[in-house]
Scaffold this motif. Structure first.
Motif, PDB file in Angstrom:
ATOM      1  N   LYS A 116       0.830  -1.210   0.000  1.00  0.00           N
ATOM      2  CA  LYS A 116       0.000   0.000   0.000  1.00  0.00           C
ATOM      3  C   LYS A 116       0.862   1.255   0.000  1.00  0.00           C
ATOM      4  O   LYS A 116       0.588   2.210  -0.727  1.00  0.00           O
ATOM      5  CB  LYS A 116      -0.930   0.020   1.218  1.00  0.00           C
ATOM      6  N   GLU A 117       1.899   1.266   0.849  1.00  0.00           N
ATOM      7  CA  GLU A 117       2.770   2.446   0.918  1.00  0.00           C
ATOM      8  C   GLU A 117       3.430   2.714  -0.429  1.00  0.00           C
ATOM      9  O   GLU A 117       3.466   3.857  -0.892  1.00  0.00           O
ATOM     10  CB  GLU A 117       3.834   2.255   2.011  1.00  0.00           C
ATOM     11  N   MET A 118       3.936   1.677  -1.065  1.00  0.00           N
ATOM     12  CA  MET A 118       4.599   1.842  -2.347  1.00  0.00           C
ATOM     13  C   MET A 118       3.609   2.327  -3.407  1.00  0.00           C
ATOM     14  O   MET A 118       3.908   3.219  -4.201  1.00  0.00           O
ATOM     15  CB  MET A 118       5.237   0.517  -2.773  1.00  0.00           C
ATOM     16  N   MET A 119       2.398   1.765  -3.399  1.00  0.00           N
ATOM     17  CA  MET A 119       1.388   2.163  -4.364  1.00  0.00           C
ATOM     18  C   MET A 119       1.002   3.629  -4.181  1.00  0.00           C
ATOM     19  O   MET A 119       0.928   4.386  -5.151  1.00  0.00           O
ATOM     20  CB  MET A 119       0.154   1.265  -4.220  1.00  0.00           C
ATOM     21  N   VAL A 120       0.776   4.041  -2.938  1.00  0.00           N
ATOM     22  CA  VAL A 120       0.387   5.434  -2.676  1.00  0.00           C
ATOM     23  C   VAL A 120       1.503   6.386  -3.085  1.00  0.00           C
ATOM     24  O   VAL A 120       1.254   7.410  -3.724  1.00  0.00           O
ATOM     25  CB  VAL A 120       0.002   5.630  -1.192  1.00  0.00           C
ATOM     26  N   GLU A 121       2.744   6.058  -2.720  1.00  0.00           N
ATOM     27  CA  GLU A 121       3.872   6.923  -3.086  1.00  0.00           C
ATOM     28  C   GLU A 121       3.963   7.086  -4.599  1.00  0.00           C
ATOM     29  O   GLU A 121       4.145   8.199  -5.106  1.00  0.00           O
ATOM     30  CB  GLU A 121       5.176   6.360  -2.524  1.00  0.00           C
ATOM     31  N   ASN A 122       3.825   5.994  -5.340  1.00  0.00           N
ATOM     32  CA  ASN A 122       3.901   6.075  -6.803  1.00  0.00           C
ATOM     33  C   ASN A 122       2.725   6.839  -7.399  1.00  0.00           C
ATOM     34  O   ASN A 122       2.895   7.587  -8.371  1.00  0.00           O
ATOM     35  CB  ASN A 122       4.009   4.673  -7.404  1.00  0.00           C
ATOM     36  N   LEU A 123       1.534   6.670  -6.841  1.00  0.00           N
ATOM     37  CA  LEU A 123       0.367   7.406  -7.342  1.00  0.00           C
ATOM     38  C   LEU A 123       0.504   8.905  -7.078  1.00  0.00           C
ATOM     39  O   LEU A 123       0.119   9.727  -7.912  1.00  0.00           O
ATOM     40  CB  LEU A 123      -0.912   6.862  -6.715  1.00  0.00           C
ATOM     41  N   ILE A 124       1.053   9.263  -5.920  1.00  0.00           N
ATOM     42  CA  ILE A 124       1.254  10.688  -5.621  1.00  0.00           C
ATOM     43  C   ILE A 124       2.281  11.276  -6.578  1.00  0.00           C
ATOM     44  O   ILE A 124       2.102  12.382  -7.107  1.00  0.00           O
ATOM     45  CB  ILE A 124       1.664  10.888  -4.144  1.00  0.00           C
ATOM     46  N   LYS A 125       3.336  10.544  -6.849  1.00  0.00           N
ATOM     47  CA  LYS A 125       4.333  11.008  -7.825  1.00  0.00           C
ATOM     48  C   LYS A 125       3.705  11.135  -9.210  1.00  0.00           C
ATOM     49  O   LYS A 125       4.028  12.058  -9.962  1.00  0.00           O
ATOM     50  CB  LYS A 125       5.526  10.058  -7.875  1.00  0.00           C
ATOM     51  N   ALA A 126       2.814  10.235  -9.552  1.00  0.00           N
ATOM     52  CA  ALA A 126       2.142  10.286 -10.854  1.00  0.00           C
ATOM     53  C   ALA A 126       1.249  11.524 -10.970  1.00  0.00           C
ATOM     54  O   ALA A 126       0.970  11.979 -12.074  1.00  0.00           O
ATOM     55  CB  ALA A 126       1.313   9.022 -11.067  1.00  0.00           C
ATOM     56  N   ALA A 156      -6.372  17.912  -1.817  1.00  0.00           N
ATOM     57  CA  ALA A 156      -7.511  17.045  -2.157  1.00  0.00           C
ATOM     58  C   ALA A 156      -7.061  15.860  -3.003  1.00  0.00           C
ATOM     59  O   ALA A 156      -7.529  14.730  -2.792  1.00  0.00           O
ATOM     60  CB  ALA A 156      -8.583  17.847  -2.895  1.00  0.00           C
ATOM     61  N   GLN A 157      -6.128  16.092  -3.945  1.00  0.00           N
ATOM     62  CA  GLN A 157      -5.615  15.001  -4.778  1.00  0.00           C
ATOM     63  C   GLN A 157      -4.892  13.954  -3.922  1.00  0.00           C
ATOM     64  O   GLN A 157      -5.114  12.750  -4.076  1.00  0.00           O
ATOM     65  CB  GLN A 157      -4.637  15.536  -5.832  1.00  0.00           C
ATOM     66  N   ILE A 158      -4.028  14.428  -3.035  1.00  0.00           N
ATOM     67  CA  ILE A 158      -3.268  13.515  -2.172  1.00  0.00           C
ATOM     68  C   ILE A 158      -4.219  12.743  -1.262  1.00  0.00           C
ATOM     69  O   ILE A 158      -4.113  11.525  -1.124  1.00  0.00           O
ATOM     70  CB  ILE A 158      -2.216  14.296  -1.353  1.00  0.00           C
ATOM     71  N   THR A 159      -5.161  13.451  -0.658  1.00  0.00           N
ATOM     72  CA  THR A 159      -6.124  12.810   0.238  1.00  0.00           C
ATOM     73  C   THR A 159      -6.943  11.763  -0.509  1.00  0.00           C
ATOM     74  O   THR A 159      -7.188  10.673   0.012  1.00  0.00           O
ATOM     75  CB  THR A 159      -7.053  13.861   0.869  1.00  0.00           C
ATOM     76  N   ASP A 160      -7.341  12.080  -1.731  1.00  0.00           N
ATOM     77  CA  ASP A 160      -8.118  11.145  -2.536  1.00  0.00           C
ATOM     78  C   ASP A 160      -7.325   9.871  -2.821  1.00  0.00           C
ATOM     79  O   ASP A 160      -7.850   8.760  -2.682  1.00  0.00           O
ATOM     80  CB  ASP A 160      -8.540  11.815  -3.855  1.00  0.00           C
ATOM     81  N   VAL A 161      -6.065  10.024  -3.196  1.00  0.00           N
ATOM     82  CA  VAL A 161      -5.218   8.863  -3.481  1.00  0.00           C
ATOM     83  C   VAL A 161      -5.073   7.993  -2.231  1.00  0.00           C
ATOM     84  O   VAL A 161      -5.232   6.767  -2.289  1.00  0.00           O
ATOM     85  CB  VAL A 161      -3.829   9.308  -3.999  1.00  0.00           C
ATOM     86  N   VAL A 162      -4.785   8.627  -1.097  1.00  0.00           N
ATOM     87  CA  VAL A 162      -4.573   7.873   0.142  1.00  0.00           C
ATOM     88  C   VAL A 162      -5.867   7.193   0.583  1.00  0.00           C
ATOM     89  O   VAL A 162      -5.862   6.021   0.972  1.00  0.00           O
ATOM     90  CB  VAL A 162      -4.013   8.787   1.259  1.00  0.00           C
ATOM     91  N   THR A 163      -6.977   7.897   0.490  1.00  0.00           N
ATOM     92  CA  THR A 163      -8.267   7.341   0.908  1.00  0.00           C
ATOM     93  C   THR A 163      -8.656   6.145   0.045  1.00  0.00           C
ATOM     94  O   THR A 163      -9.056   5.109   0.579  1.00  0.00           O
ATOM     95  CB  THR A 163      -9.370   8.422   0.833  1.00  0.00           C
ATOM     96  N   ARG A 164      -8.520   6.275  -1.269  1.00  0.00           N
ATOM     97  CA  ARG A 164      -8.899   5.179  -2.152  1.00  0.00           C
ATOM     98  C   ARG A 164      -7.990   3.964  -1.992  1.00  0.00           C
ATOM     99  O   ARG A 164      -8.444   2.833  -2.044  1.00  0.00           O
ATOM    100  CB  ARG A 164      -8.881   5.634  -3.613  1.00  0.00           C
ATOM    101  N   THR A 165      -6.700   4.195  -1.776  1.00  0.00           N
ATOM    102  CA  THR A 165      -5.755   3.078  -1.704  1.00  0.00           C
ATOM    103  C   THR A 165      -5.777   2.386  -0.346  1.00  0.00           C
ATOM    104  O   THR A 165      -5.719   1.158  -0.275  1.00  0.00           O
ATOM    105  CB  THR A 165      -4.329   3.575  -2.011  1.00  0.00           C
ATOM    106  N   THR A 166      -5.831   3.167   0.729  1.00  0.00           N
ATOM    107  CA  THR A 166      -5.745   2.579   2.075  1.00  0.00           C
ATOM    108  C   THR A 166      -7.106   2.323   2.705  1.00  0.00           C
ATOM    109  O   THR A 166      -7.213   1.489   3.604  1.00  0.00           O
ATOM    110  CB  THR A 166      -4.956   3.502   3.019  1.00  0.00           C
ATOM    111  N   GLY A 167      -8.116   3.068   2.287  1.00  0.00           N
ATOM    112  CA  GLY A 167      -9.426   2.933   2.884  1.00  0.00           C
ATOM    113  C   GLY A 167      -9.604   3.769   4.147  1.00  0.00           C
ATOM    114  O   GLY A 167     -10.644   3.698   4.799  1.00  0.00           O
ATOM    115  N   TYR A 168      -8.597   4.556   4.508  1.00  0.00           N
ATOM    116  CA  TYR A 168      -8.691   5.394   5.707  1.00  0.00           C
ATOM    117  C   TYR A 168      -9.544   6.621   5.421  1.00  0.00           C
ATOM    118  O   TYR A 168      -9.473   7.203   4.334  1.00  0.00           O
ATOM    119  CB  TYR A 168      -7.317   5.864   6.169  1.00  0.00           C
ATOM    120  N   PRO A 169     -10.351   7.053   6.398  1.00  0.00           N
ATOM    121  CA  PRO A 169     -11.129   8.283   6.214  1.00  0.00           C
ATOM    122  C   PRO A 169     -10.210   9.511   6.245  1.00  0.00           C
ATOM    123  O   PRO A 169      -9.075   9.447   6.717  1.00  0.00           O
ATOM    124  CB  PRO A 169     -12.092   8.280   7.407  1.00  0.00           C
ATOM    125  N   MET A 170     -10.726  10.624   5.747  1.00  0.00           N
ATOM    126  CA  MET A 170      -9.912  11.839   5.633  1.00  0.00           C
ATOM    127  C   MET A 170      -9.376  12.316   6.978  1.00  0.00           C
ATOM    128  O   MET A 170      -8.282  12.862   7.045  1.00  0.00           O
ATOM    129  CB  MET A 170     -10.712  12.964   4.965  1.00  0.00           C
TER     130      MET A 170
END
Length: 179
Positions: A116-126, A156-170
């Motif tokens: 999850k951490e690797m996926m979120v980091e790469n999505l944020i970089k993307a 909002a973009q970062i929060t959206d990526v993290v929320t969708r990937t990890t399932g954690y609320p904002m």
């Protein structure tokens, strides 16, 4: 009476060991974020660091990318140690079946967390950010992003990526800006 004292001493020792272990885990999981001005003269100094082979490697002090690289290396080292410890429990013939099963579950959870951490980091970089590091701990996520100022849209973009990937609320997501 002697047996009671011996049990008490053992319980106190185990509690102390537990508290010390928790302390070590806490200081190792959270980064120390320090804002540095990259145009400072110290940021351009070059030092020689000894490597394990005895060679020297030139590294810029204060380089902004070094924070992210160093943090990832340290995080990977700690995760590797944790995985090795869990594998030792799994492969230990003297360990109970219950502890082996718990170690297996913990090892699977660790692998999922790393993924999850690797996926979120790469999505944020993307999304256009130069560097990002995420720390998933318990039921929250902390994100460190290299930026000179985050707009509401970027947050909002970062929060959206993290929320969708990890399932954690904002409300369980913290974003830290690193210049």
């Amino acid at each position: 009476m002697f047996l009671f004292k011996r049990k008490t001493v053992l319980i106190i020792m185990f509690i102390g060991l537990l508290v010390f272990s928790i302390y070590l885990m806490l200081i190792g999981n959270y980064p120390r974020v320090i804002y540095k001005n990259s145009s400072a003269p110290d940021a351009e100094k070059v030092t020689a660091l000894k490597t394990s082979e005895g060679d020297t490697a030139n590294v810029k002090n204060g380089s902004e990318k070094d924070f992210f690289i160093d943090y990832r290396l340290e995080r990977d080292r700690l995760r590797s140690q944790e995985a090795d410890y869990l594998r030792e429990i799994i492969n230990n013939p003297n360990a109970s079946q219950e502890s082996k099963e718990k170690a297996q579950k913990d090892l699977i959870a660790l692998a999922e967390k790393v993924e999850k951490e690797m996926m979120v980091e790469n999505l944020i970089k993307a999304k256009g950010f130069e560097e990002a590091v995420i720390i998933i701990s318990g039921d929250s996520a902390n994100v460190i992003v290299k930026s000179n100022g985050l707009s509401q849209k970027e947050v909002a973009q970062i929060t959206d990526v993290v929320t969708r990937t990890t399932g954690y609320p904002m409300d369980k997501i913290t974003i830290v800006e690193r210049k």
